[in-house]
Design a protein around this motif. Structure first.
Motif, PDB file in Angstrom:
ATOM      1  N   GLU A  50      24.316  35.204   8.487  1.00 21.76           N
ATOM      2  CA  GLU A  50      25.560  34.507   8.143  1.00 21.76           C
ATOM      3  C   GLU A  50      25.658  34.294   6.634  1.00 21.76           C
ATOM      4  O   GLU A  50      26.718  34.495   6.031  1.00 21.76           O
ATOM      5  CB  GLU A  50      25.598  33.160   8.860  1.00 21.76           C
ATOM      6  CG  GLU A  50      26.845  32.354   8.628  1.00 21.76           C
ATOM      7  CD  GLU A  50      26.776  31.021   9.351  1.00 21.76           C
ATOM      8  OE1 GLU A  50      27.257  30.032   8.780  1.00 21.76           O
ATOM      9  OE2 GLU A  50      26.243  30.980  10.474  1.00 21.76           O
ATOM     10  N   LYS A  51      24.558  33.911   6.017  1.00 20.88           N
ATOM     11  CA  LYS A  51      24.539  33.702   4.571  1.00 20.88           C
ATOM     12  C   LYS A  51      24.784  35.016   3.834  1.00 20.88           C
ATOM     13  O   LYS A  51      25.488  35.078   2.836  1.00 20.88           O
ATOM     14  CB  LYS A  51      23.192  33.109   4.166  1.00 20.88           C
ATOM     15  CG  LYS A  51      23.058  32.811   2.702  1.00 20.88           C
ATOM     16  CD  LYS A  51      21.685  32.224   2.411  1.00 20.88           C
ATOM     17  CE  LYS A  51      21.486  32.018   0.924  1.00 20.88           C
ATOM     18  NZ  LYS A  51      20.132  31.531   0.619  1.00 20.88           N
ATOM     19  N   LYS A  52      24.196  36.094   4.335  1.00 22.78           N
ATOM     20  CA  LYS A  52      24.351  37.414   3.717  1.00 22.78           C
ATOM     21  C   LYS A  52      25.787  37.908   3.830  1.00 22.78           C
ATOM     22  O   LYS A  52      26.290  38.574   2.928  1.00 22.78           O
ATOM     23  CB  LYS A  52      23.389  38.383   4.402  1.00 22.78           C
ATOM     24  CG  LYS A  52      23.209  39.686   3.735  1.00 22.78           C
ATOM     25  CD  LYS A  52      22.225  39.556   2.619  1.00 22.78           C
ATOM     26  CE  LYS A  52      21.806  40.929   2.187  1.00 22.78           C
ATOM     27  NZ  LYS A  52      21.067  40.909   0.963  1.00 22.78           N
ATOM     28  N   ALA A  53      26.472  37.576   4.929  1.00 26.70           N
ATOM     29  CA  ALA A  53      27.851  38.030   5.140  1.00 26.70           C
ATOM     30  C   ALA A  53      28.821  37.331   4.196  1.00 26.70           C
ATOM     31  O   ALA A  53      29.867  37.884   3.852  1.00 26.70           O
ATOM     32  CB  ALA A  53      28.260  37.803   6.585  1.00 26.70           C
ATOM     33  N   LYS A  54      28.488  36.116   3.748  1.00 26.22           N
ATOM     34  CA  LYS A  54      29.379  35.366   2.866  1.00 26.22           C
ATOM     35  C   LYS A  54      29.355  35.865   1.430  1.00 26.22           C
ATOM     36  O   LYS A  54      30.281  35.613   0.679  1.00 26.22           O
ATOM     37  CB  LYS A  54      29.001  33.882   2.869  1.00 26.22           C
ATOM     38  CG  LYS A  54      29.329  33.170   4.154  1.00 26.22           C
ATOM     39  CD  LYS A  54      28.939  31.715   4.075  1.00 26.22           C
ATOM     40  CE  LYS A  54      29.212  30.987   5.367  1.00 26.22           C
ATOM     41  NZ  LYS A  54      28.769  29.588   5.301  1.00 26.22           N
TER      42      LYS A  54
END
Length: 119
Positions: A50-54
């Motif tokens: 999720e952090k990488k997608a942001k």
């Protein structure tokens, strides 16, 4: 001087070899993974994804500087600049440019053109 013979080495039997191979150097007694540890790992992997997608994607850019020097002082540099800037290509944006003093009343044309490859 007295010479001493080294003691004779005893060969290991196959049973002793198996005992040495069964030693677990990392201390994990269980072969199966704990359910709580698996759940925690999956939760952390989900948070990381999720952090990488942001994160915004990186746009690769190159900055080129064209330096055009005339053969002699009779060349019209303004016309040369307008002809050069008339070139249109994908991801090519003409930047700042202008005439720069070269030597002995000669001018050369410098034009910057950043090329963006991520658009």
């Amino acid at each position: 001087m007295c010479q001493v013979e080294p003691p004779a080495k005893k060969e290991a039997t196959p049973a002793e070899d198996n005992e040495n191979n069964d030693i677990d150097l990392y201390g994990s007694d269980e072969e199966e993974e704990d359910k709580e540890a698996a759940r925690l790992r999956e939760e952390r992997l989900g948070q990381y994804a999720e952090k990488k997608a942001k994160k915004p994607t990186l746009v690769a850019k190159s900055s080129n500087l064209l330096d055009v020097k005339p053969w002699d002082d009779e060349i019209d540099m303004a016309q040369l600049e307008s002809c050069g800037r008339s070139i249109q290509l994908d991801r090519l944006v003409w930047g700042v440019g202008g005439l720069q003093a070269h030597a002995y009343w000669l001018w050369h044309l410098e034009v910057a053109d950043p090329v963006c490859s991520g658009r």
